[in-house]
Design a protein around this motif. Sequence first.
Motif, mmCIF file in Angstrom:
data_model
loop_
_atom_site.group_PDB
_atom_site.id
_atom_site.type_symbol
_atom_site.label_atom_id
_atom_site.label_comp_id
_atom_site.label_asym_id
_atom_site.label_seq_id
_atom_site.Cartn_x
_atom_site.Cartn_y
_atom_site.Cartn_z
ATOM 1 N N THR A 1 -12.870 4.421 -8.362
ATOM 2 C CA THR A 1 -13.297 5.812 -8.341
ATOM 3 C C THR A 1 -13.727 6.274 -6.955
ATOM 4 O O THR A 1 -14.218 7.378 -6.799
ATOM 5 C CB THR A 1 -14.476 6.009 -9.320
ATOM 6 N N PHE B 1 -11.066 9.868 -2.460
ATOM 7 C CA PHE B 1 -9.731 9.699 -1.889
ATOM 8 C C PHE B 1 -9.760 9.713 -0.368
ATOM 9 O O PHE B 1 -8.946 9.094 0.287
ATOM 10 C CB PHE B 1 -8.790 10.779 -2.419
ATOM 11 N N ARG C 1 -10.287 6.319 0.566
ATOM 12 C CA ARG C 1 -9.098 5.546 0.223
ATOM 13 C C ARG C 1 -8.003 5.693 1.285
ATOM 14 O O ARG C 1 -7.272 4.757 1.587
ATOM 15 C CB ARG C 1 -8.577 6.026 -1.132
ATOM 16 N N GLU C 2 -7.923 6.895 1.847
ATOM 17 C CA GLU C 2 -6.873 7.165 2.826
ATOM 18 C C GLU C 2 -6.956 6.260 4.047
ATOM 19 O O GLU C 2 -5.966 6.055 4.730
ATOM 20 C CB GLU C 2 -6.952 8.625 3.294
#
Lengths: 258, 468
Positions: B244, B247, B250-251
Motif C-alpha cells: 500500500t 505510488f 514506488r516510482e
Amino acid sequence: MPEMSLKDSIITSLSAQEPWPDNVKLFQPYEVEQILLPDNASCLAVQAFLKMCNLPFDVEMRWNAEFMSPSGRVPFIKCGAFVVSELEPIVQFAANKGVSLCSKLSTEERAEMRAYMSLITNVLVNAELYISWVDQETFNTVTRVRNSSVYPWPLGWIQTRSKRNSVIKRLKALHWYDKTLDQVLADVEQCCNSLSQRLGDRDYFFGTPTELDALVFGHVFTIITTRLPCRKLAETVRQHDSLVALAKRIDEKYFKRA
Amino acid sequence: MGTVHAKAQTENVNSVGGGLFDFEEPETLEEAIPKPTIKLNGVRARVDRVHVDGLSRTKDDIVRSAVDELFHATDFEDVILKAHKVRRSLDSLGCFKDIGVFIDVSNGPGATPEGLEVTFQVRELTRIVGGINTTVSENEGNLVLGVRLPNVAGRGERVSAEYSVGHRSSSNFSVAATKPFTRSALQPVLTTSVYQQNHEYPWSGYRLLDRGVLLDIAFRTSPATKHNLQWEGMVRDTSVLSKTTSFKVRESSGPVLKSVIRHIVTVDHRDESIFPTRGTWVQFSSELAGLGGGVANIKTELQAEANKEIVPGFVVQLTGAAGVLHDVFGTELPEFFYLGGPATLRGFQQRGAGPHCDGLATGGTMYWASGLHLYTPLPFQPGKGGLGELFRSHLFLNGGCLAHPEENSQAIIEALSAVRVSCGAGVALRERGRCACAGSATGCLSALLVEVQKGPNLIHIIVLMKQM
C-alpha cells in the motif's frame, strides 16, 4: 510511522468495488530496447485482456517497471490506489469490479480454461525463459544487451548476472535447466498441439474471447514476431496454423494501431 | 614555581590538541619533581639517547621518526614537553596499549654532561581484538560481531570487520582497512572500506540496500580543522515496504549506481563533544554525484553549533543547519533531505516535517533548521559531583523548514518561509562517551504529546507543545 489501520483496509476493500476509473495505467519495460521475450509475452497478454474487456488504460514504459511491480514481475496496472501485477490477479481484480470474460462459461469450461492457462505458464513461459537466459547465443546477443541497456556500467553486468542466476535457479527447480534445446522444443510442440486441438477451427477457445485467448495471443504473437538468433522456437510455434491465425485475428481486432 | 609553570604549559598544549586523543595524563610524572624552586627552562639539557622498550611488531622507522623531535630539546622543560608530545604521537600511531615515559641522567660511554636518557615503555596491542554486542536502533535490534586487527603490518595499519544481523533478518557488514601516513605532511589517514547496509525508512515507506566501496582520506590542516576527502561508489537498491506504499515512493524503486566525490571539513573549537560548555563547531560538506553512475546531483550542507556558559552550569547552545540539493538527473527519494526527529528538528516525528505524500515523507531539496537549547544541571542538583554530572536538564526551542520548490527565487523564498516550530524540555543523559536523553517535561497547547525519540546518540522522552 505509517500504519495500516482497520479503517484504511475497509476503505480499500470498499473502493475495490468501485467501477473502473479512466486513468488506469499499465506499466511495462521499454518495448524497443529493453523488454525481453517472456516479459513481452505477458505484457501483451494483459494488454489483450484489458482490450477484450473494453477497459481503458494507458501504457507507460519505465526502466524500473520490474522493480516497481509488487510481485517483481511485469506488467502491473495502477488503478487508483491499487497496484496489481500479472495476468491472473488482474483478471481477478477486474472480476471484482464486475468485468469478466468468462461469465457465460460453465464450471467445467472454467476449469478447463484454468488448466490450459497453467499449461501455458508451465511450458511456454519456461521455454521462453530457457531460450532467453540459458541458450548461450540468444543470451549473449540479445538478452544480455537488452537487459543491461538501461543501466550504466558496471551495474548492467551485475544486474544481468543476478537475474540470470535467479532464472537458472527457477529453471533448475522445475527441472528445465537440464533439458537440451530439442527437449524444450518437443515440450513446446506438445503444448501447441494440445492448444490447437482444443481450438479446432473455432475463432476463440470458448466461442467468445476469454483470458485464455489473451494469454495464447500474448505468447504466440511474441514468439513469432520476435527476432532471435535461435529461430527454432518461432518455427515450432509457426507450424500450428490455427494458433497463428488466432494471434493474427486478435491482433487485427484489438491492436489495430492506426 | 617551575613545576607549576611546566604543568600549565602542558595543559595548554593539551587544550590546543583539542581532545585529539583521549589520553590520560600521568600527573605523577611532572609532579614528582621535588623542589619547586628550580626553573626548568633554565636547566640546560640535551637528550643523548632514547630507548623504546617493548617493541616487537611495530617497525622501527615509524617509532624513530616519532621520537626524533626529542633530540632537538635544549633545556629540561623542553625535554618534558617534547617527551609528552612524542608520547602522544606514539599513541596516535594506534599500535600501543599504554606508554610510560622515564627520564634519567645519561651515563656510560658517550654521555655528555647535561645528557639525559629518555625511555618509553610501551605495550603493544594484541594482534586481534574481537567483540560481540547488541544494539537497538530506530526500528530494529541488532547483534553485532566485530573483529579488529590493529597494527597489522607494523606501521599502524589496521583492518576491522563488522557483521551485524538484525531480528528482521537484515544483515549488514563492513570491512575497512586503514593506513596512517604519519611521516608525510598533514599526516593523512587513508581508509578503504567495503560495505553492505540495509536501512529501513518506515516514515518514507522504502527500504535501501546499499553495497559499495568507500575511499576516505582524512587529514588535519590545523589542530581543530579536519578534512575528509571521499569517493564512494555504490549500488543502491531501493524497494518499497508494503503493497500500500504511496505510488510516488514506488516510482523510485530499483537499483541505481551512484558515484560520489565528497569533501567534509569540520572545525571544532568546543571543549568537549558531549555537553560542551564553550566553543563552536562547524561542519561543511559538499558532494558531487554523477561521475559515472545513474545519479547526478550537487549537494551542500552546513551545520554549526555555538555554546556559551552564561551562569556556571547553565549552557546555552545555538545550532543551525542548512542544505541545498541541485538535481541534474536521476535523483530519487533516498537522495533528498529530510527534516524531523531528534537529530534534525527535535520534537517532530522522524522525517515529520516537509513534503508528504499519502502520509509518507518524500523529502525536499532545500532545508534550514535552527535551534536554541539550554542545558542546566538537574533541578535541586541531586547527586552533585557524582552521578548527577551525567545528567542535564534540557530546554529547547527549534524551528526549520524543508521544501521542494521549483527553481525560481520567488517560490524558493516562499517555500522556505513555511516554518515549523517545536519546543519542549527533557533530561539528557551522558552515557560512556555518548549522550543519551531521557526525561519528561512541561505543558502544551491542545494535547499532551509524549514522544520517545532516539537519535544517533540521544534518547529523548519528552512532553512537548507543537505549533503545526
